[in-house]
Design a protein around this motif. Structure first.
Motif, PDB file in Angstrom:
ATOM      1  N   GLN A  44       0.833  -1.208   0.000  1.00 23.75           N
ATOM      2  CA  GLN A  44       0.000   0.000   0.000  1.00 23.75           C
ATOM      3  C   GLN A  44       0.863   1.252   0.000  1.00 23.75           C
ATOM      4  O   GLN A  44       0.600   2.205  -0.740  1.00 23.75           O
ATOM      5  CB  GLN A  44      -0.924  -0.014   1.214  1.00 23.75           C
ATOM      6  CG  GLN A  44      -2.014  -1.073   1.153  1.00 23.75           C
ATOM      7  CD  GLN A  44      -2.780  -1.193   2.464  1.00 23.75           C
ATOM      8  OE1 GLN A  44      -2.502  -0.488   3.436  1.00 23.75           O
ATOM      9  NE2 GLN A  44      -3.750  -2.091   2.502  1.00 23.75           N
ATOM     10  N   ALA A  69      -7.074  -2.225  -5.892  1.00 22.19           N
ATOM     11  CA  ALA A  69      -7.968  -2.130  -4.732  1.00 22.19           C
ATOM     12  C   ALA A  69      -8.257  -3.515  -4.156  1.00 22.19           C
ATOM     13  O   ALA A  69      -8.190  -3.725  -2.937  1.00 22.19           O
ATOM     14  CB  ALA A  69      -9.274  -1.433  -5.135  1.00 22.19           C
ATOM     15  N   GLU A  70      -8.549  -4.471  -5.022  1.00 24.97           N
ATOM     16  CA  GLU A  70      -8.895  -5.822  -4.568  1.00 24.97           C
ATOM     17  C   GLU A  70      -7.700  -6.521  -3.920  1.00 24.97           C
ATOM     18  O   GLU A  70      -7.818  -7.098  -2.840  1.00 24.97           O
ATOM     19  CB  GLU A  70      -9.392  -6.650  -5.757  1.00 24.97           C
ATOM     20  CG  GLU A  70      -9.715  -8.098  -5.402  1.00 24.97           C
ATOM     21  CD  GLU A  70     -10.112  -8.914  -6.618  1.00 24.97           C
ATOM     22  OE1 GLU A  70     -10.246 -10.150  -6.478  1.00 24.97           O
ATOM     23  OE2 GLU A  70     -10.283  -8.322  -7.703  1.00 24.97           O
ATOM     24  N   LEU A  74      -7.777  -2.360  -0.388  1.00 28.94           N
ATOM     25  CA  LEU A  74      -8.191  -0.965  -0.346  1.00 28.94           C
ATOM     26  C   LEU A  74      -9.599  -0.835  -0.912  1.00 28.94           C
ATOM     27  O   LEU A  74     -10.021  -1.624  -1.757  1.00 28.94           O
ATOM     28  CB  LEU A  74      -7.232  -0.093  -1.170  1.00 28.94           C
ATOM     29  CG  LEU A  74      -5.761  -0.096  -0.733  1.00 28.94           C
ATOM     30  CD1 LEU A  74      -4.901   0.590  -1.784  1.00 28.94           C
ATOM     31  CD2 LEU A  74      -5.595   0.576   0.614  1.00 28.94           C
ATOM     32  N   SER A  75     -10.313   0.172  -0.445  1.00 28.36           N
ATOM     33  CA  SER A  75     -11.631   0.436  -1.015  1.00 28.36           C
ATOM     34  C   SER A  75     -11.465   1.192  -2.334  1.00 28.36           C
ATOM     35  O   SER A  75     -10.444   1.837  -2.575  1.00 28.36           O
ATOM     36  CB  SER A  75     -12.472   1.261  -0.040  1.00 28.36           C
ATOM     37  OG  SER A  75     -11.968   2.582   0.069  1.00 28.36           O
ATOM     38  N   GLU A  76     -12.476   1.094  -3.171  1.00 33.11           N
ATOM     39  CA  GLU A  76     -12.424   1.813  -4.450  1.00 33.11           C
ATOM     40  C   GLU A  76     -12.356   3.318  -4.226  1.00 33.11           C
ATOM     41  O   GLU A  76     -11.688   4.031  -4.982  1.00 33.11           O
ATOM     42  CB  GLU A  76     -13.636   1.443  -5.297  1.00 33.11           C
ATOM     43  CG  GLU A  76     -13.627  -0.002  -5.773  1.00 33.11           C
ATOM     44  CD  GLU A  76     -14.775  -0.319  -6.719  1.00 33.11           C
ATOM     45  OE1 GLU A  76     -15.587   0.597  -6.976  1.00 33.11           O
ATOM     46  OE2 GLU A  76     -14.845  -1.456  -7.208  1.00 33.11           O
ATOM     47  N   ASP A  77     -13.031   3.803  -3.185  1.00 30.37           N
ATOM     48  CA  ASP A  77     -12.985   5.240  -2.886  1.00 30.37           C
ATOM     49  C   ASP A  77     -11.575   5.676  -2.508  1.00 30.37           C
ATOM     50  O   ASP A  77     -11.107   6.753  -2.916  1.00 30.37           O
ATOM     51  CB  ASP A  77     -13.959   5.577  -1.754  1.00 30.37           C
ATOM     52  CG  ASP A  77     -15.413   5.453  -2.194  1.00 30.37           C
ATOM     53  OD1 ASP A  77     -15.674   5.498  -3.413  1.00 30.37           O
ATOM     54  OD2 ASP A  77     -16.287   5.306  -1.311  1.00 30.37           O
ATOM     55  N   ASP A  78     -10.870   4.837  -1.712  1.00 32.88           N
ATOM     56  CA  ASP A  78      -9.493   5.165  -1.325  1.00 32.88           C
ATOM     57  C   ASP A  78      -8.582   5.212  -2.549  1.00 32.88           C
ATOM     58  O   ASP A  78      -7.739   6.105  -2.679  1.00 32.88           O
ATOM     59  CB  ASP A  78      -8.963   4.130  -0.328  1.00 32.88           C
ATOM     60  CG  ASP A  78      -9.557   4.298   1.062  1.00 32.88           C
ATOM     61  OD1 ASP A  78     -10.023   5.415   1.363  1.00 32.88           O
ATOM     62  OD2 ASP A  78      -9.564   3.318   1.828  1.00 32.88           O
TER      63      ASP A  78
END
Length: 247
Positions: A44, A69-70, A74-78
């Motif tokens: 990350q 993200a996956e 991580l979230s898609e928004d992040d």
């Protein structure tokens, strides 16, 4: 058959020799990166460092934001807020922020895509390369690199690492001055230990980008082995049942 074996041995030896010569031409010894693809925090951090310090010029055209993200938890928004600075959608590939024509005008040629650099060069090469920049006034961009000599790229991490000056060794028979080491003439925002971690994180992310499936391969391998053990047990029991009355 003997000729074939000798021929294959010759080809292998030639390939090994060419690889050794290529490595020697690019500066020699590599430092061990110590990357760990199971360390998601490192991946990350490496993703964030890449888009901030490398993504302005270099792309990862075989990797999608959604996959990052996956895989990295991580979230898609992040991802959209902190890793996507080009305005692309979550399903888009990771492209550089600099248009190719502008990059060509600035550097003479467009910076290469780095999707596969981890597979082609290896993590130790990336790690060593990012730590081997030094000031060189004879170069057009003012920087050089001991691993990739005369690279047409400035040091993207100089603010973190500081400014490295070369320490030259004895002049060679051909008149060249080899760089034996470095000295920091202007300290950066990080000390040596912190910068090592920064470079290791970027290296780990590029290693992941070269083969994202590697994160899942070990988990799949465990299940595959368990399945084979279970299948072998069932096959043995079935054989024992079929043959128990045969004497």
């Amino acid at each position: 058959m003997t000729k074939n074996l000798l021929s294959r041995a010759a080809v292998f030896a030639a390939g090994l020799l060419l690889s050794t010569v290529a490595l020697a031409n690019e500066g020699g010894n590599l430092q061990q990166s110590g990357t760990d693809l199971n360390d998601k925090a490192s991946l990350q951090r490496g993703a964030a460092l890449f888009v901030n310090y490398c993504g302005g010029c270099h792309s990862l055209k075989y990797v999608r934001y959604a996959r990052i993200a996956e895989d990295l938890g991580l979230s898609e928004d992040d991802v959209q807020a902190h890793l996507n600075f080009t305005g692309g959608k979550i399903g888009d590939h990771v492209i550089s922020a600099m248009p190719p024509e502008l990059a060509t005008a600035a550097f003479g040629k467009a910076p290469p895509d780095l999707s596969l650099v981890g597979r082609v060069r290896g993590s130790d090469w990336i790690y060593t390369y990012l730590k081997s920049f030094y000031l060189d006034e004879s170069r057009p961009v003012g920087w050089n690199n001991t691993l990739f000599v005369n690279a047409s790229m400035p040091n993207p991490l100089w603010e973190l690492q500081g400014v490295q000056q070369p320490v030259y060794g004895k002049k060679t028979a051909s008149g060249d001055l080899p760089v034996d080491g470095f000295t920091i003439s202007q300290p950066g925002r990080q000390d040596a230990k912190q910068f090592d971690r920064t470079v290791r994180d970027i290296t780990a992310f590029l290693e992941y980008a070269g083969e994202p499936v590697a994160l899942k391969r070990q988990g799949v391998g465990v299940w595959a082995i368990l399945f084979l053990v279970f299948f072998s047990l069932m096959a043995w029991l079935l054989k024992h049942e079929y043959w128990r009355d045969v004497h």
